[in-house]
Design a protein around this motif. Sequence first.
Motif, PDB file in Angstrom:
ATOM      1  N   GLY A   1      79.656 -45.955 -22.292  1.00 35.12           N
ATOM      2  CA  GLY A   1      79.028 -44.738 -22.780  1.00 35.12           C
ATOM      3  C   GLY A   1      77.635 -44.967 -23.312  1.00 35.12           C
ATOM      4  N   TRP A   2      76.943 -43.879 -23.552  1.00 37.21           N
ATOM      5  CA  TRP A   2      75.628 -43.876 -24.176  1.00 37.21           C
ATOM      6  C   TRP A   2      75.715 -43.109 -25.493  1.00 37.21           C
ATOM      7  CZ3 TRP A   2      71.637 -46.790 -22.778  1.00 37.21           C
ATOM      8  CH2 TRP A   2      71.566 -47.256 -21.462  1.00 37.21           C
ATOM      9  N   PHE A   3      75.120 -43.682 -26.511  1.00 33.29           N
ATOM     10  CA  PHE A   3      75.016 -43.063 -27.822  1.00 33.29           C
ATOM     11  C   PHE A   3      73.549 -43.092 -28.241  1.00 33.29           C
ATOM     12  CE2 PHE A   3      79.453 -42.758 -29.334  1.00 33.29           C
ATOM     13  CZ  PHE A   3      80.088 -43.405 -28.296  1.00 33.29           C
ATOM     14  N   ARG A   4      73.209 -42.305 -29.250  1.00 32.12           N
ATOM     15  CA  ARG A   4      71.854 -42.359 -29.782  1.00 32.12           C
ATOM     16  C   ARG A   4      71.895 -42.204 -31.294  1.00 32.12           C
ATOM     17  NH1 ARG A   4      69.048 -36.601 -27.928  1.00 32.12           N
ATOM     18  NH2 ARG A   4      70.389 -35.224 -29.171  1.00 32.12           N
ATOM     19  N   GLN A   5      70.855 -42.714 -31.918  1.00 29.61           N
ATOM     20  CA  GLN A   5      70.740 -42.604 -33.366  1.00 29.61           C
ATOM     21  C   GLN A   5      69.284 -42.364 -33.729  1.00 29.61           C
ATOM     22  OE1 GLN A   5      72.457 -45.832 -35.621  1.00 29.61           O
ATOM     23  NE2 GLN A   5      72.537 -44.607 -37.475  1.00 29.61           N
ATOM     24  N   ALA A   6      69.036 -41.208 -34.309  1.00 24.68           N
ATOM     25  CA  ALA A   6      67.689 -40.869 -34.764  1.00 24.68           C
ATOM     26  C   ALA A   6      67.507 -41.388 -36.194  1.00 24.68           C
ATOM     27  CB  ALA A   6      67.498 -39.360 -34.715  1.00 24.68           C
ATOM     28  N   PRO A   7      66.263 -41.595 -36.616  1.00 21.87           N
ATOM     29  CA  PRO A   7      66.014 -42.085 -37.977  1.00 21.87           C
ATOM     30  C   PRO A   7      66.666 -41.189 -39.028  1.00 21.87           C
ATOM     31  CG  PRO A   7      64.017 -42.178 -36.681  1.00 21.87           C
ATOM     32  CD  PRO A   7      65.017 -41.450 -35.842  1.00 21.87           C
ATOM     33  N   GLY A   8      67.430 -41.806 -39.915  1.00 21.50           N
ATOM     34  CA  GLY A   8      68.053 -41.056 -40.995  1.00 21.50           C
ATOM     35  C   GLY A   8      69.301 -40.291 -40.603  1.00 21.50           C
ATOM     36  N   LYS A   9      69.735 -40.461 -39.373  1.00 24.53           N
ATOM     37  CA  LYS A   9      70.924 -39.731 -38.902  1.00 24.53           C
ATOM     38  C   LYS A   9      71.986 -40.699 -38.413  1.00 24.53           C
ATOM     39  CE  LYS A   9      68.548 -35.484 -37.593  1.00 24.53           C
ATOM     40  NZ  LYS A   9      68.375 -34.443 -36.532  1.00 24.53           N
ATOM     41  N   GLY A  10      73.197 -40.212 -38.248  1.00 20.93           N
ATOM     42  CA  GLY A  10      74.291 -41.025 -37.751  1.00 20.93           C
ATOM     43  C   GLY A  10      74.249 -41.181 -36.249  1.00 20.93           C
ATOM     44  N   ARG A  11      75.044 -42.093 -35.745  1.00 24.47           N
ATOM     45  CA  ARG A  11      75.105 -42.310 -34.304  1.00 24.47           C
ATOM     46  C   ARG A  11      75.813 -41.148 -33.632  1.00 24.47           C
ATOM     47  NH1 ARG A  11      76.751 -48.156 -33.212  1.00 24.47           N
ATOM     48  NH2 ARG A  11      78.772 -47.424 -33.943  1.00 24.47           N
ATOM     49  N   GLU A  12      75.255 -40.704 -32.516  1.00 18.89           N
ATOM     50  CA  GLU A  12      75.744 -39.512 -31.829  1.00 18.89           C
ATOM     51  C   GLU A  12      76.075 -39.850 -30.391  1.00 18.89           C
ATOM     52  OE1 GLU A  12      73.946 -35.023 -31.465  1.00 18.89           O
ATOM     53  OE2 GLU A  12      72.618 -36.682 -30.950  1.00 18.89           O
ATOM     54  N   GLU A  13      77.212 -39.396 -29.935  1.00 18.52           N
ATOM     55  CA  GLU A  13      77.608 -39.615 -28.547  1.00 18.52           C
ATOM     56  C   GLU A  13      76.760 -38.756 -27.616  1.00 18.52           C
ATOM     57  OE1 GLU A  13      81.878 -39.180 -27.843  1.00 18.52           O
ATOM     58  OE2 GLU A  13      81.341 -37.974 -26.101  1.00 18.52           O
ATOM     59  N   VAL A  14      76.383 -39.343 -26.474  1.00 27.06           N
ATOM     60  CA  VAL A  14      75.615 -38.609 -25.466  1.00 27.06           C
ATOM     61  C   VAL A  14      76.485 -38.365 -24.232  1.00 27.06           C
ATOM     62  CG1 VAL A  14      73.614 -38.652 -23.934  1.00 27.06           C
ATOM     63  CG2 VAL A  14      73.411 -39.526 -26.270  1.00 27.06           C
ATOM     64  N   ALA A  15      77.088 -39.433 -23.717  1.00 23.55           N
ATOM     65  CA  ALA A  15      77.915 -39.309 -22.519  1.00 23.55           C
ATOM     66  C   ALA A  15      78.760 -40.561 -22.363  1.00 23.55           C
ATOM     67  CB  ALA A  15      77.051 -39.099 -21.274  1.00 23.55           C
ATOM     68  N   VAL A  16      79.910 -40.404 -21.728  1.00 19.11           N
ATOM     69  CA  VAL A  16      80.757 -41.553 -21.420  1.00 19.11           C
ATOM     70  C   VAL A  16      81.190 -41.454 -19.963  1.00 19.11           C
ATOM     71  CG1 VAL A  16      81.607 -41.724 -23.788  1.00 19.11           C
ATOM     72  CG2 VAL A  16      82.947 -40.466 -22.088  1.00 19.11           C
ATOM     73  N   ILE A  17      81.635 -42.567 -19.426  1.00 20.93           N
ATOM     74  CA  ILE A  17      82.099 -42.581 -18.043  1.00 20.93           C
ATOM     75  C   ILE A  17      83.183 -43.625 -17.880  1.00 20.93           C
ATOM     76  CG2 ILE A  17      80.321 -44.236 -17.299  1.00 20.93           C
ATOM     77  CD1 ILE A  17      80.160 -42.574 -14.659  1.00 20.93           C
ATOM     78  N   ASP A  18      84.206 -43.264 -17.118  1.00 23.36           N
ATOM     79  CA  ASP A  18      85.287 -44.189 -16.808  1.00 23.36           C
ATOM     80  C   ASP A  18      84.840 -45.116 -15.687  1.00 23.36           C
ATOM     81  OD1 ASP A  18      87.935 -42.072 -17.684  1.00 23.36           O
ATOM     82  OD2 ASP A  18      87.896 -44.236 -18.079  1.00 23.36           O
ATOM     83  N   SER A  19      85.526 -46.240 -15.555  1.00 28.04           N
ATOM     84  CA  SER A  19      85.223 -47.177 -14.480  1.00 28.04           C
ATOM     85  C   SER A  19      85.484 -46.555 -13.111  1.00 28.04           C
ATOM     86  CB  SER A  19      86.027 -48.471 -14.645  1.00 28.04           C
ATOM     87  OG  SER A  19      87.390 -48.200 -14.921  1.00 28.04           O
ATOM     88  N   ASP A  20      86.274 -45.460 -13.070  1.00 25.21           N
ATOM     89  CA  ASP A  20      86.498 -44.769 -11.795  1.00 25.21           C
ATOM     90  C   ASP A  20      85.416 -43.726 -11.524  1.00 25.21           C
ATOM     91  OD1 ASP A  20      89.103 -42.344 -12.793  1.00 25.21           O
ATOM     92  OD2 ASP A  20      87.054 -42.668 -13.483  1.00 25.21           O
ATOM     93  N   GLY A  21      84.453 -43.625 -12.443  1.00 26.76           N
ATOM     94  CA  GLY A  21      83.307 -42.749 -12.234  1.00 26.76           C
ATOM     95  C   GLY A  21      83.397 -41.376 -12.846  1.00 26.76           C
ATOM     96  N   SER A  22      84.452 -41.083 -13.584  1.00 34.12           N
ATOM     97  CA  SER A  22      84.612 -39.759 -14.185  1.00 34.12           C
ATOM     98  C   SER A  22      83.782 -39.653 -15.464  1.00 34.12           C
ATOM     99  CB  SER A  22      86.085 -39.509 -14.510  1.00 34.12           C
ATOM    100  OG  SER A  22      86.878 -39.608 -13.356  1.00 34.12           O
TER     101      SER A  22
END
Length: 126
Positions: A35-56
């Motif tokens: 998956g991809w996550f992001r964290q802006a200054p002063g904020k918590g980590r936020e999920e962006v997208a995830v993907i299974d090994s089967d491509g879902s």
Amino acid sequence: QVQLMESGGGSVESGGSLRLSCAASGVADSTFCMGWFRQAPGKGREEVAVIDSDGSPDYAYSMKGRVTISLDSAESTLYLQMRSLKPEDTAMYFCAHESGPCGQIYMGTGYFFRNFGQGTQVTVSS
């Protein structure tokens, strides 16, 4: 332990695009979630997208419709294509890996990953 190395971050103007990459080494399991996550200054980590090994894929609301997550299993590389970027997308972007299917680590409020890379900075100017 799977090692993750992100790249592709940089500075871009509002409305621009970037493609992030995450090279994974030491992947032993044929079934995994990334998956991809992001964290802006002063904020918590936020999920962006995830993907299974089967491509879902599964996209979080934060950037849904503006990002595409993809996985090149042969190269063990995860990608995040981002478009129509906004200044509020400025953050450190991290990739993550966990053994097993994504459904196994979904905890109701998000996906629980334990292994993250060092991150790549994305800065969007107005």
